[in-house]
Design an enzyme around this catalytic site. Structure first.
Site, PDB file in Angstrom:
ATOM      1  N   SER A  23      18.900 -62.684  25.427  1.00 21.50           N
ATOM      2  CA  SER A  23      17.894 -61.876  26.129  1.00 21.50           C
ATOM      3  C   SER A  23      16.989 -62.712  27.015  1.00 21.50           C
ATOM      4  O   SER A  23      16.079 -62.183  27.657  1.00 21.50           O
ATOM      5  CB  SER A  23      17.050 -61.096  25.119  1.00 21.50           C
ATOM      6  OG  SER A  23      16.486 -61.981  24.170  1.00 21.50           O
ATOM      7  N   THR A 155       0.635 -20.826  47.303  1.00 24.37           N
ATOM      8  CA  THR A 155       1.384 -20.584  46.070  1.00 24.37           C
ATOM      9  C   THR A 155       2.790 -20.262  46.562  1.00 24.37           C
ATOM     10  O   THR A 155       2.953 -19.654  47.629  1.00 24.37           O
ATOM     11  CB  THR A 155       0.829 -19.401  45.239  1.00 24.37           C
ATOM     12  OG1 THR A 155       0.917 -18.224  46.045  1.00 24.37           O
ATOM     13  CG2 THR A 155      -0.617 -19.602  44.827  1.00 24.37           C
ATOM     14  N   HIS A 156       3.795 -20.704  45.831  1.00 26.30           N
ATOM     15  CA  HIS A 156       5.203 -20.547  46.242  1.00 26.30           C
ATOM     16  C   HIS A 156       5.453 -21.169  47.620  1.00 26.30           C
ATOM     17  O   HIS A 156       6.352 -20.731  48.338  1.00 26.30           O
ATOM     18  CB  HIS A 156       5.641 -19.071  46.273  1.00 26.30           C
ATOM     19  CG  HIS A 156       5.201 -18.280  45.080  1.00 26.30           C
ATOM     20  ND1 HIS A 156       5.956 -18.200  43.934  1.00 26.30           N
ATOM     21  CD2 HIS A 156       4.079 -17.560  44.840  1.00 26.30           C
ATOM     22  CE1 HIS A 156       5.320 -17.453  43.035  1.00 26.30           C
ATOM     23  NE2 HIS A 156       4.175 -17.059  43.559  1.00 26.30           N
ATOM     24  N   GLU A 290       8.674 -40.945  50.252  1.00 22.38           N
ATOM     25  CA  GLU A 290       9.985 -40.522  49.746  1.00 22.38           C
ATOM     26  C   GLU A 290      10.463 -41.453  48.629  1.00 22.38           C
ATOM     27  O   GLU A 290      10.999 -41.014  47.605  1.00 22.38           O
ATOM     28  CB  GLU A 290      11.007 -40.493  50.883  1.00 22.38           C
ATOM     29  CG  GLU A 290      10.750 -39.352  51.861  1.00 22.38           C
ATOM     30  CD  GLU A 290      11.653 -39.413  53.088  1.00 22.38           C
ATOM     31  OE1 GLU A 290      12.586 -40.236  53.131  1.00 22.38           O
ATOM     32  OE2 GLU A 290      11.400 -38.646  54.031  1.00 22.38           O
ATOM     33  N   LYS A 325      13.150 -53.849  26.387  1.00 24.12           N
ATOM     34  CA  LYS A 325      12.457 -54.689  27.381  1.00 24.12           C
ATOM     35  C   LYS A 325      12.783 -54.385  28.832  1.00 24.12           C
ATOM     36  O   LYS A 325      11.873 -54.174  29.638  1.00 24.12           O
ATOM     37  CB  LYS A 325      12.725 -56.154  27.088  1.00 24.12           C
ATOM     38  CG  LYS A 325      12.009 -56.556  25.846  1.00 24.12           C
ATOM     39  CD  LYS A 325      12.241 -57.936  25.412  1.00 24.12           C
ATOM     40  CE  LYS A 325      11.798 -58.003  23.970  1.00 24.12           C
ATOM     41  NZ  LYS A 325      12.583 -57.079  23.093  1.00 24.12           N
TER      42      LYS A 325
HETATM   43  N1  ARG Z   1      15.421 -60.913  21.408  1.00 30.68           N
HETATM   44  C1  ARG Z   1      15.078 -60.165  20.275  1.00 30.68           C
HETATM   45  C2  ARG Z   1      14.446 -58.849  20.684  1.00 30.68           C
HETATM   46  O1  ARG Z   1      14.029 -58.715  21.785  1.00 30.68           O
HETATM   47  C3  ARG Z   1      14.134 -60.930  19.416  1.00 30.68           C
HETATM   48  C4  ARG Z   1      14.186 -60.585  17.957  1.00 30.68           C
HETATM   49  C5  ARG Z   1      15.433 -61.096  17.386  1.00 30.68           C
HETATM   50  N2  ARG Z   1      15.516 -60.862  15.986  1.00 30.68           N
HETATM   51  C6  ARG Z   1      16.654 -60.901  15.349  1.00 30.68           C
HETATM   52  N3  ARG Z   1      16.630 -60.668  14.099  1.00 30.68           N
HETATM   53  N4  ARG Z   1      17.791 -61.116  15.936  1.00 30.68           N
HETATM   54  O2  ARG Z   1      14.362 -57.902  19.956  1.00 30.68           O
END
Ligand code: ARG
Length: 459
Positions: A23, A155-156, A290, A325
């Site tokens: 990640s 309205t409308h 837009e 995320k």
């Molecule tokens: N990259 C993970 C997340 O965003 C961090 C937590 C990872 N925890 C684990 N037990 N693998 O959730």
């Protein structure tokens, strides 16, 4: 591959699995928060005697060094690391040696990431609140300057009754005011510290969670360790709030697009906020409006995505949650940008007040008032409605407005008409008489403006 958990494995992770699982490409955004959270954690470990004072100091200066090196571009956060937490820990150990291996005592990445994301979100909410407040200020200026700028209310999307530009903008002021209050509510509910929850069941170390919470500016620690690592409600609430803000912006943009059209010409979007066509030289397109309308869908998508990610998750942490995320970051960026650009667009836009007034004068926006006139002469409202309906048909066929009819013409439909009808149904009277609290009359708007000024000054 730099992983924190090689111990129980006898084989290297498959490269594609590694990439799929990693990640760092997106959670590197949490770098500042990861350092901030780790420092608070380590200070607490030192204070509670879980690590020595020297170890605490060495870890903190190591973290400060990593922070400075990354900011100065001397150290890069690369895909060699699984996530931002691994990056920081591996670099700390490289830098200070064995003491660095003690940083993660009494902590799991599960509570660590929960903390980082809360810190990030909290900061983002603060930033967005400031943007929304700027927008409200901009709207209030237009509201104050246009209490007698008549325009048709719809309205409308059919002309209904006359209002003012001030009153119309005040409707949006109310929407964004609620948005601001919503952001406050979310902040209040989310501002608790999950660190100390460990992987899910707390820890056997004598952690001082209150100390960490205070150190990081939270109201206090969260109350249940399993909930702490698996709660993403605050993100869902925030994405909902962002969706509502985008919905408001999108509605406003839709109106600006209509008002900017060749048929309406109520507004002129500043050249800096419009684009041209590669083939049609005459074009000046409202692209910013837009695009904002378009990006609304993207933020709704993030909300749906996270709600769906969370719906089947058993307690406590599951890797699915890593999916929070990208959608959250994307929506925070999108909504923040849209509010900012929209504010700039509004502050540079000009209004064709004469065109608005002419439009309000046409389209029978005073038909209700004409019926009310008959009511004032003793005609029951339902009958008055019918009489004015007939007059509207007459006017339509003869291409005129009600006030352009002569008294004889009006009298041929109802003898209750007298010469005071003209003043009664003038645009000015129609607006000025709408004195209901919350209505468009300049006097009612003065009251509204006073209250809104007081409210915004107290923020
Ligand atoms: N990259 C993970 C997340 O965003 C961090 C937590 C990872 N925890 C684990 N037990 N693998 O959730």
């Amino acid at each position: 591959m730099a992983q924190l958990w090689g111990g129980r494995f006898t084989k290297e992770t498959d490269q594609q699995v590694y990439d799929f699982n990693a990640s760092v490409s997106f959670d590197k955004r949490l770098f500042d928060e990861d350092i901030e959270g780790s420092k608070a954690h380590v200070m607490m470990l030192g204070k509670c005697g879980i690590i020595s004072h020297d170890e605490m100091e060495s870890i903190i200066s190591g973290l400060d060094g990593i922070y400075a090196d990354v900011k100065e571009g001397k150290l890069e956060i690369t895909s060699e690391y699984e996530d931002i937490h691994s990056f920081v820990e591996a670099n700390l150990i490289d830098r200070i040696g064995d003491a660095g291996k003690k940083m993660h005592t009494g902590r799991s990445r599960n509570d660590q990431v929960a903390l980082d994301m809360r810190l990030y979100t909290r900061k983002n909410i603060e930033g967005l609140k400031a943007e929304v407040i700027s927008l409200l200020h901009e709207l209030l200026k237009v509201i104050e300057d246009n209490t007698t700028t008549f325009m048709p209310g719809f309205t409308h999307l059919q002309k209904a009754q006359p209002v003012t530009l001030s009153h119309h903008f005040a409707a949006y002021f109310e929407m964004f005011k609620r948005d601001l209050l919503r952001l406050n509510d979310i902040y209040e509910r989310m501002n608790y510290c999950p660190l100390g929850a460990g992987a899910l069941a707390g820890t056997t170390y004598p952690l001082d969670r209150d100390f960490v919470a205070k150190q990081l500016g939270f109201y206090g620690p969260t109350a249940n360790s399993m909930d702490s690592v698996s709660d993403r409600d605050y993100l869902i609430e925030y994405l909902s709030a962002l969706s509502i803000i985008m919905m408001h912006l999108s509605r406003f943009c839709e109106e600006i697009i209509i008002w900017n059209s060749n048929e309406y010409r109520f507004v002129n979007i500043d050249d800096a906020f419009a684009t041209g066509s590669s083939i049609m030289p005459q074009k000046k397109n409202p692209d910013i409006a837009e695009l904002t309308r378009g990006k609304c869908g993207r933020v709704y998508g993030s909300l749906m995505s996270l709600l769906t990610t969370m719906k089947g998750l058993p307690l406590a942490y599951n890797k699915d949650m890593q999916e929070d995320k990208e959608v959250a970051f994307d929506s925070m960026d999108t909504a923040g940008n849209c509010v900012l650009l929209f504010t700039k667009m509004i502050s540079t836009m000009t209004f064709n007040t004469e065109t608005m007034k002419e439009s309000a004068a046409k389209g029978f926006t005073n038909a209700t008032d004409a019926a009310d006139y008959l009511v004032s002469k003793g005609v029951p409202f339902r009958d008055a409605h019918g009489i004015i309906g007939q007059i509207v048909i007459y006017c339509d066929t003869n291409s005129k407005s009600i006030e352009e009819c002569s008294l004889e013409e009006l009298r041929s439909v109802s003898e209750y008409f007298d010469k005071d009808i003209y003043d009664f149904i003038s645009l000015k009277t129609c607006v000025e008489k709408r004195l209901t609290k919350g209505g468009p009359a300049p006097l009612a708007m003065d009251e509204y403006i006073k209250e809104s000024r007081e409210w915004i000054s107290a923020l």
